[in-house]
Design a protein around this motif. Structure first.
Motif, short mmCIF file in Angstrom:
data_model
loop_
_atom_site.label_atom_id
_atom_site.label_comp_id
_atom_site.label_asym_id
_atom_site.label_seq_id
_atom_site.Cartn_x
_atom_site.Cartn_y
_atom_site.Cartn_z
N HIS A 116 -6.06 -2.74 6.30
CA HIS A 116 -5.48 -1.40 6.27
C HIS A 116 -5.74 -0.70 7.60
O HIS A 116 -6.76 -0.93 8.24
CB HIS A 116 -6.07 -0.58 5.13
N ASN A 117 -4.84 0.18 7.99
CA ASN A 117 -5.00 0.95 9.23
C ASN A 117 -5.34 2.40 8.95
O ASN A 117 -5.05 3.29 9.75
CB ASN A 117 -3.73 0.86 10.09
N HIS A 118 -5.96 2.66 7.80
CA HIS A 118 -6.31 4.02 7.40
C HIS A 118 -7.60 3.97 6.60
O HIS A 118 -7.96 2.91 6.05
CB HIS A 118 -5.20 4.65 6.55
N PRO A 119 -8.35 5.08 6.50
CA PRO A 119 -9.58 5.10 5.69
C PRO A 119 -9.27 4.83 4.23
O PRO A 119 -8.23 5.25 3.71
CB PRO A 119 -10.12 6.51 5.91
N LEU A 120 -10.18 4.15 3.57
CA LEU A 120 -10.03 3.84 2.15
C LEU A 120 -10.76 4.88 1.31
O LEU A 120 -11.71 5.52 1.77
CB LEU A 120 -10.57 2.44 1.85
N THR A 148 2.10 11.28 5.30
CA THR A 148 1.22 10.47 4.46
C THR A 148 1.34 8.98 4.73
O THR A 148 0.51 8.21 4.29
CB THR A 148 1.53 10.72 2.97
N ARG A 149 2.38 8.56 5.44
CA ARG A 149 2.59 7.14 5.74
C ARG A 149 1.95 6.79 7.09
O ARG A 149 2.05 7.56 8.05
CB ARG A 149 4.08 6.81 5.78
N CYS A 187 0.85 -1.19 0.00
CA CYS A 187 0.00 0.00 0.00
C CYS A 187 0.89 1.24 0.00
O CYS A 187 1.99 1.23 0.56
CB CYS A 187 -0.92 -0.03 1.23
N CYS A 188 0.43 2.32 -0.62
CA CYS A 188 1.24 3.54 -0.69
C CYS A 188 1.50 4.15 0.68
O CYS A 188 2.41 4.96 0.84
CB CYS A 188 0.57 4.57 -1.60
N LYS A 189 0.74 3.76 1.69
CA LYS A 189 0.92 4.28 3.04
C LYS A 189 1.75 3.33 3.90
O LYS A 189 1.78 3.48 5.13
CB LYS A 189 -0.44 4.54 3.70
N GLU A 190 2.44 2.40 3.28
CA GLU A 190 3.30 1.48 4.02
C GLU A 190 4.53 2.23 4.55
O GLU A 190 5.04 3.15 3.92
CB GLU A 190 3.76 0.35 3.09
N GLY A 191 5.01 1.80 5.73
CA GLY A 191 6.22 2.37 6.28
C GLY A 191 6.02 3.70 6.97
O GLY A 191 4.89 4.19 7.13
N LYS A 192 7.12 4.29 7.39
CA LYS A 192 7.13 5.59 8.05
C LYS A 192 8.14 6.50 7.35
O LYS A 192 9.15 6.03 6.84
CB LYS A 192 7.51 5.45 9.53
#
Length: 291
Positions: free
Chosen positions: A126-130, A98-99, A76-81
């Motif tokens: 996922h740990n963020h809204p889709l 954004t991560r 996912c594009c929000k992977e990592g820090k």
């Protein structure tokens, strides 16, 4: 009190961050096979577009002899820090984070015996809204055109047609869909613009609402809290001008939508708020500030 009564009638919806989708052929699964790494990427990207997230390539392993990719991890594009900001420490307005360290991914590995790439691991939590499917085409990995459309762009350029006009034509050719459910209302939508009109019993226009793709995209990112008022009025006819406003991550004012209203009654506000929700894929704000 008309605005307050209309706001109370809005049914709040929660954004579920976990994909709950029945098992169908476009959903990745362990042991699924692909002819190439690129085919696997396109498959996972299409899945991300349907579910509501953007993807990117992470690490890969290559064969030392021929350099062929033996394994690849799509995330996912929000992977990592984000790493430490190396810019000047005196910077006041830093970039928004954004991560979210999202763990969603699809790992593929090459089966040397069959010459195909096989899915070894797949996580869909996922740990963020889709993002809604209506706005998915604006995500980074989804911003691409088909080969047929690319040929049309080249032909249009050879004929002296500007890029802007060419993309506008492609947008119209993609078509829109008619939105129903509002009495005496006409509502049309295409990939780049949304507008709705309410008619009275004499087929005369009473209320008009519109929002372009940037407004819809901004609302998807910054629409948790918005302000709404009808302080501005047109000189001719004294029509109220309704504006939905918010703040982005740079503390700049952004517009989520606007409308011309015939009057300031509960019925008009109710139609406007329901139309606004329809344009924003039924994502309700957490708070509305109004005068």
């Amino acid at each position: 009190m008309a605005i307050e009564e209309a706001i109370i009638n809005i049914e709040e919806t929660d954004n579920d961050s976990v994909c709950k989708i029945p098992e169908v052929e476009w959903i990745p699964r362990v042991d699924m096979q692909f002819d190439s790494e690129e085919v696997a990427y396109d498959f996972y990207n299409e899945y991300g577009g349907r579910v509501g997230f953007s993807i990117r390539r992470k690490y890969k392993n290559n064969n030392r002899k021929d350099g062929k990719v033996t394994s690849r991890n799509f995330v996912c594009c929000k992977e990592g820090k984000r790493g430490e900001d190396k810019r000047d420490r005196k910077t006041k307005n830093r970039r928004a984070e954004t991560r979210t360290d999202c763990r969603a991914r699809m790992l593929i590995a090459l089966n040397v015996e069959f010459g195909k790439y096989i899915v070894k691991d797949f996580k869909d939590t996922h740990n963020h809204p889709l993002i809604s499917e209506d706005c998915a085409h604006m995500m980074p990995s989804q911003r691409k055109i088909k080969s047929v459309q690319a040929i049309d762009v080249e032909l249009a350029a050879d004929c002296g047609i500007s890029i802007r006009k060419t993309f506008e034509l492609s947008s119209r050719q993609a078509g829109g869909r008619e939105s129903i459910g509002f009495t005496k209302t006409q509502c049309l939508e295409d990939p780049s613009f949304f507008y709705a009109m309410q008619l009275d019993s004499s087929a005369m226009i009473t209320n008009i609402f519109w929002a372009d793709s940037k407004m819809i995209s901004d609302y998807g990112h910054f629409g948790d809290v918005l302000t709404f008022d009808t302080m501005y009025k047109l000189v001719h006819g004294n029509w109220p001008v309704a504006v939905f406003l918010g703040l982005n991550h740079h503390r700049e004012i952004v517009v989520f939508g606007a409308a011309f209203m015939y009057d300031e009654t509960t019925d008009s506000f109710g139609w406007l708020f329901n139309t606004f929700l329809n344009a924003m894929s039924h994502k309700a704000p957490r708070m509305i500030l109004t005068d």
